[in-house]
Design an enzyme around this catalytic site. Sequence first.
Site, short mmCIF file in Angstrom:
data_model
loop_
_atom_site.label_atom_id
_atom_site.label_comp_id
_atom_site.label_asym_id
_atom_site.label_seq_id
_atom_site.Cartn_x
_atom_site.Cartn_y
_atom_site.Cartn_z
N GLU A 1 -4.90 -8.15 38.21
CA GLU A 1 -5.90 -7.59 37.31
C GLU A 1 -7.09 -8.52 37.32
O GLU A 1 -6.93 -9.74 37.43
CB GLU A 1 -5.34 -7.48 35.89
CG GLU A 1 -4.28 -6.43 35.74
CD GLU A 1 -3.67 -6.44 34.35
OE1 GLU A 1 -4.05 -5.60 33.54
OE2 GLU A 1 -2.83 -7.32 34.07
N ARG B 1 -0.91 3.02 8.45
CA ARG B 1 -1.07 2.50 7.09
C ARG B 1 -2.44 2.86 6.52
O ARG B 1 -2.62 2.90 5.33
CB ARG B 1 -0.91 0.98 7.13
CG ARG B 1 -0.31 0.44 5.86
CD ARG B 1 -0.10 -1.05 5.96
NE ARG B 1 0.48 -1.46 7.23
CZ ARG B 1 0.50 -2.73 7.64
NH1 ARG B 1 -0.05 -3.67 6.93
NH2 ARG B 1 1.04 -3.05 8.80
N ASP C 1 5.50 -9.47 31.03
CA ASP C 1 4.61 -8.33 30.86
C ASP C 1 4.65 -7.40 32.08
O ASP C 1 4.62 -6.18 31.93
CB ASP C 1 3.18 -8.84 30.63
CG ASP C 1 2.22 -7.71 30.28
OD1 ASP C 1 2.65 -6.78 29.58
OD2 ASP C 1 1.05 -7.77 30.70
N LYS D 1 6.93 -0.50 27.08
CA LYS D 1 7.26 -1.87 27.43
C LYS D 1 6.49 -2.79 26.49
O LYS D 1 5.44 -2.38 26.02
CB LYS D 1 6.92 -2.14 28.89
CG LYS D 1 5.41 -2.23 29.12
CD LYS D 1 5.08 -2.64 30.52
CE LYS D 1 3.62 -2.96 30.62
NZ LYS D 1 3.20 -4.19 30.00
N HIS E 1 7.36 -3.53 35.87
CA HIS E 1 6.62 -2.86 36.92
C HIS E 1 6.98 -3.33 38.32
O HIS E 1 7.34 -2.55 39.18
CB HIS E 1 5.13 -3.06 36.66
CG HIS E 1 4.26 -2.23 37.52
ND1 HIS E 1 4.55 -0.92 37.81
CD2 HIS E 1 3.11 -2.51 38.16
CE1 HIS E 1 3.62 -0.43 38.59
NE2 HIS E 1 2.73 -1.37 38.82
N HIS F 1 3.73 2.37 31.49
CA HIS F 1 2.54 3.14 31.84
C HIS F 1 1.88 2.67 33.12
O HIS F 1 1.00 3.31 33.64
CB HIS F 1 1.53 3.12 30.70
CG HIS F 1 1.13 1.75 30.31
ND1 HIS F 1 1.75 1.06 29.31
CD2 HIS F 1 0.18 0.93 30.79
CE1 HIS F 1 1.20 -0.12 29.19
NE2 HIS F 1 0.24 -0.23 30.07
N LYS G 1 4.15 8.53 37.75
CA LYS G 1 5.11 9.32 38.50
C LYS G 1 4.59 9.60 39.91
O LYS G 1 5.33 9.63 40.88
CB LYS G 1 5.31 10.63 37.77
CG LYS G 1 6.49 11.42 38.22
CD LYS G 1 6.71 12.55 37.23
CE LYS G 1 8.03 13.21 37.45
NZ LYS G 1 8.36 14.13 36.36
N LYS H 1 -3.67 -12.28 35.77
CA LYS H 1 -4.91 -11.79 35.16
C LYS H 1 -6.05 -12.64 35.68
O LYS H 1 -5.84 -13.75 36.16
CB LYS H 1 -4.82 -11.91 33.65
CG LYS H 1 -3.75 -11.00 33.08
CD LYS H 1 -4.03 -10.67 31.63
CE LYS H 1 -3.06 -9.65 31.09
NZ LYS H 1 -3.38 -8.27 31.47
#
Lengths: 505, 304
Positions: free
Chosen positions: A235, A60, A254, A167, A259, A197, A201, A357
């Site tokens: 985390e 925007r 999340d 996600k 994951h 993410h 891989k 977290k």
Amino acid sequence: MTNPLRDPRDRRLPRIAGPCSLVIFGVTGDLARRKLMPAIYDLANRGLLPPGFALVGFARREFATQDFAQVVHDAVREHARTPFNEDTWQQLAAGIRYVMGDLGDPAAFAALNQTVSQLDAELGTGGNHAFYLSIPPGKFPTVVEQLKASGLSQQGADAWRRVVVEKPFGHDLASAQELNRTLGEVFPTGSVFRIDHYLGKETVQNILALRFANAMFEPVWNSNFVDHVQITMAEDIGIGGRAGYYDGIGAARDVIQNHLLQLLALTAMEEPISFDATHVRFEKEKILQAVVLPEDLAASTARGQYAGGWQGGELVSGYLEESGVDPASTTETYAAVKLLVDTRRWAGVPFYLRTGKRLARRVTEIAVVFKRAPHLPFAATDTRELGNNALVIRVQPDEGVTVRFGSKVPGTAMEVRDVSMDFGYGESFTETSPEAYERLILDVLLGDPPLFPRHEEVEQSWRILDPVLDFWAKSGTPQAYGAGTWGPATADAMLARDGRTWRRP
Amino acid sequence: MMRLEDTTVAAISEAIREEKSRKGAIAVGMVLTLIVVADEADQADALHAASAAASEHPMRILGIIPRPGRTEAQLDAEISVAGADGPGEVIALRLRGAMAAHTASVALPLLVPDAPVVVWWASDAPKSPVKDPLGQLARRRITDASLAGRSRAELQVHATQYAPGDTDLAWTRTTPWRALLAAALDRPHARVTGAEVHASRSNPSAPLLAAWLHSCLGVPVTMRASRGPGLTAVHLHTDTGDISITRPDGTKAILQVPGYPASEVALRRRETRDLLLEELRRLDPDEVYAQALALSPQFHADGP
């Protein structure tokens, strides 16, 4: 037509994406600046982007194309993994475009359509365009609708249009199905790329290699030898400025939904008949279908919310004090669940998944914990300090494998104690190894979907998680835990009930 | 770093072990041993490039620096173990006097147990790498024809002596070109009827690239001398025009494909470290190289 220059024996040649463009919606966002743009530059620097690759920003904010190029330049300078190189930058800069507009504005999409047509003519992108939706999931339907209405989703012969979503893929089963319907109406299944993410891989391939390329692990990879499995993603940071996204979503949606359940699937699945996309996905889906929750959810789940305090020598604020968070929020920042896998291989072996977290350190790992040896021909005192053997697949920070086993303590007394043996493919392997985003973007441009979860897997994950989320919604507030610890006491109690303890990763 | 003068292999092994346990680095897994054979003049650069490559491949680097001469046989070692300067460990060995002719006897006890061995001749390469005593220890033998005074003649020698596991950095240098050419042919294109490779007169990569194109495409390939640096252009003739990559300055290339606008591509000449990284990624015989090498003598002479 096969390419005569591509010989399957020639393992040096990288696959370079064909001519194409990547259109990023929400290009002024944090993710685009910190991850996407640097990853694109790194790909170009490694020679993996096609000559004449175009990057189109859509947002925007009012920018001239040069201003936007400057934004990309700054993002690359600051966050790229590989050294900045003027030639690479020039190559990339030639293909940078910007379209200003509102996500709901047909005129802006008409302008975008014109821009990509021009790119086809000027740079030879050949009608191949990928749309990366780096925007809140609530806006997906609007954008997808507009892509359809403006004809942008229409792929010509010999050309492709792909859409990339990040996600979270919905917030429960119903919304995930809704999202899949929305995407599915406009893009065929093979053109939808769901990016998680967290799951590089490299990690997936490492797990598959460890399990299926070796002879010594698979024979013990079952309930005869395995006591339980712990999958952790911790985390050390808080939610930062992401309250708008995080509050109301929480740790389970999340991280566990995508994951951790993907890691579980890779750990528990049977050997695929080949490493073909279809075959791997088939096995993952099968194992996810076999996952069940224990009956007593109160006893087999735990959740927490971080409180303020000193974490690693730094005073940090609690979740409820973070700016943008509802002070009465019951969103969990720590979630742990016990899952069972109803197959012969895993009968009676619980899988404990946890994420949080503001935990003590940043780490992701899969720990396969073995049963104690059935008979110990030692005096009880000799083995008092001997725990269970464990095989730990370290996903990050330093990717590798740790084996924990008992060893005799040097000396005249017979004493057996746990020791660890580590293998890491070099401490700095992660520095030069292609970062997750690069692989992901490259796979999108190549049209290589093997490791992107398909909607069937996404829906299976929600089927597993929904009852837990419903149960939590009805049972008050999460328990507070100190920042920088390993989570709430209820999580420890949850394992203690089974006579087990969490590993300290 | 530790310096051991007038020492023995046993003492070196012991010093490595001690240094590692002092640094607590016993369990760092080494995935291979890279033997770097270099002259005194080249050893610093070569070992530097090798240690940089160790960031991706944690390895033991054995620098073998022969110092033949009339002096007494003597072994000097400089050891830096993992942890200090990166994940690899570097052992630079100077073999003085008569010992210079017995490199393998020094290297053998210092190889990482049960891990692959790669040897890289960073100065002059032996005539037959596979018959060289150090080459016999290795699964993969890396030479660099471009170092020789008459590079293309050197390549011809390699071609007669080839054994599976041989590889040459002149071939490694063609990879980005080959990747770009392959990518160009990934697009729909007209039939390729011939090709041209332009390079500086002595460049050994050019005959390999030409041979590769010839064997893959089955069309005549002409060599043209240019002022360099290195490879400067490849043209694939098709019925609708040339598919061309031109790189006049060694950094930036222009790709032209009929029916498409020309585009600029970064195509830098790579540093030794990057070449080594590519080489160490795979340790099995490179059959495509073998094929190109075998055909390369046809392309040694520059065309009219």
